[in-house]
Design an enzyme around this catalytic site. Structure first.
Site, PDB file in Angstrom:
ATOM      1  N   SER A 145     -16.153  57.634  12.507  1.00  0.00           N
ATOM      2  CA  SER A 145     -15.355  58.352  13.506  1.00  0.00           C
ATOM      3  C   SER A 145     -15.548  57.660  14.847  1.00  0.00           C
ATOM      4  CB  SER A 145     -15.822  59.796  13.619  1.00  0.00           C
ATOM      5  OG  SER A 145     -15.319  60.390  14.802  1.00  0.00           O
ATOM      6  N   TYR A 158     -23.048  65.060  14.868  1.00  0.00           N
ATOM      7  CA  TYR A 158     -21.946  64.372  14.167  1.00  0.00           C
ATOM      8  C   TYR A 158     -21.855  62.927  14.660  1.00  0.00           C
ATOM      9  CZ  TYR A 158     -17.057  63.508  12.666  1.00  0.00           C
ATOM     10  OH  TYR A 158     -15.900  63.006  12.104  1.00  0.00           O
TER      11      TYR A 158
END
Ligand code: NDP
Length: 256
Positions: A145, A158
């Site tokens: 990501s 994350y």
């Protein structure tokens, strides 16, 4: 065969029933690969397998929660028996997020996020290694990501899990090049999937995304899966260790 075909190749894609994973399974199969996928939900998996079968694609699947070590072992055993011990392509796609500030993270949430995003990635690569090596031409593609590249306010845990995946990509590329296994990483930005559909209902949030993204729209899953598929093609045989953003220009946008 040939540079632009995956015919005769075998692939494992985790989390293939929705979103980016679903688009990856469809693309790899359309290019001729035999694909095995997994998710935690049998009914949805069956529905997808039937759809792929109707399209003439070679796709099999099994239920697996990738956060469980024994279920990971079962998954790879299943893949080994389906593909006679050889695997050309491993796409490490499953990822989750709890969007919250650092000080609000419980120990359990931290562990769960890391178990799903990072522990599973490392262990599944270990387990897939002998199969990838046996194929003679192996390719790993991680789905990371942009949160692992720049700070996005999507949560530090994350972000850390994805940054770790970016580095895993580079280390495995160097460690396993001798075994003819390549390792690359595809780095999406906001993509229209079930993971973020609740966030995309927040128009203020969407406006903020668009204001920072030179290509002023959200990505579709197929715009991510096309790079994944390219990286698996024989034509990409000299590309390894790369972390490539599919982000509409977000990470190169300084100020305008
Ligand atoms: P979705 O939530 O839409 O789809 C996730 C898929 O993985 C589903 O098939 C789901 O099925 C499966 N899955 C989820 N958890 C597990 C688990 N523990 N074990 C096995 N399967 C599981 O996600 P996206 O397609 O949006 O995301 C895919 C990847 O892309 C992730 O790594 C994510 O971090 C990354 N990404 C996504 C972005 C976006 O904007 N969408 C942006 C940047 C990165 P089931 O729930 O039934 O198990």
């Amino acid at each position: 065969g040939g540079r632009w075909s995956l015919s005769g190749m075998t692939a494992l894609v985790t989390g293939g029933t929705r979103g980016i994973g679903h688009a990856i399974v469809s693309d790899l199969a359309a290019f001729g690969a035999a694909v095995h996928t997994c998710s935690r939900t049998q009914t949805e998996l069956n529905k997808c397998l039937e759809e792929w079968q109707n399209l003439g694609f070679k796709v099999t699947g099994s239920v697996c929660d990738v956060s469980s070590p024994p279920q990971r072992e079962n998954l790879i055993q299943e893949v080994a028996s389906t593909f006679n011990g050889r695997l050309n392509i491993y796409v490490n796609n499953v990822g989750i997020n709890f969007r919250k500030p650092t000080i609000e993270y419980s120990t359990d949430e931290y562990s769960q996020l890391m178990a799903v995003n990072l522990d599973s990635s490392f262990h599944l690569c270990q387990l897939a290694y002998p199969l990838l090596k046996a194929s003679g031409k192996g390719s790993i593609v991680f789905i990371s990501s942009v949160a692992g590249v720049v700070s996005l306010g999507t949560g530090a845990v994350y972000a850390a899990s994805k940054a770790a995946i970016n580095q895993l990509t580079k280390n495995l590329a160097c460690e396993w090049a001798k075994d003819n296994i390549r390792s690359n990483c595809v780095v999406p930005w906001a993509t229209r999937t079930s993971l973020v559909e609740h966030l995309l209902k927040d128009l203020k949030f969407v406006d903020e995304i668009l204001s920072r993204t030179p290509i002023k729209r959200i990505a579709e899953p197929e715009e991510v899966s096309s790079l994944v598929t390219f990286l698996c093609l024989p034509g990409a045989s000299y590309i390894t260790g790369q972390v490539i953003c599919v982000d509409g220009g977000l990470t190169v946008n300084g100020f305008q």
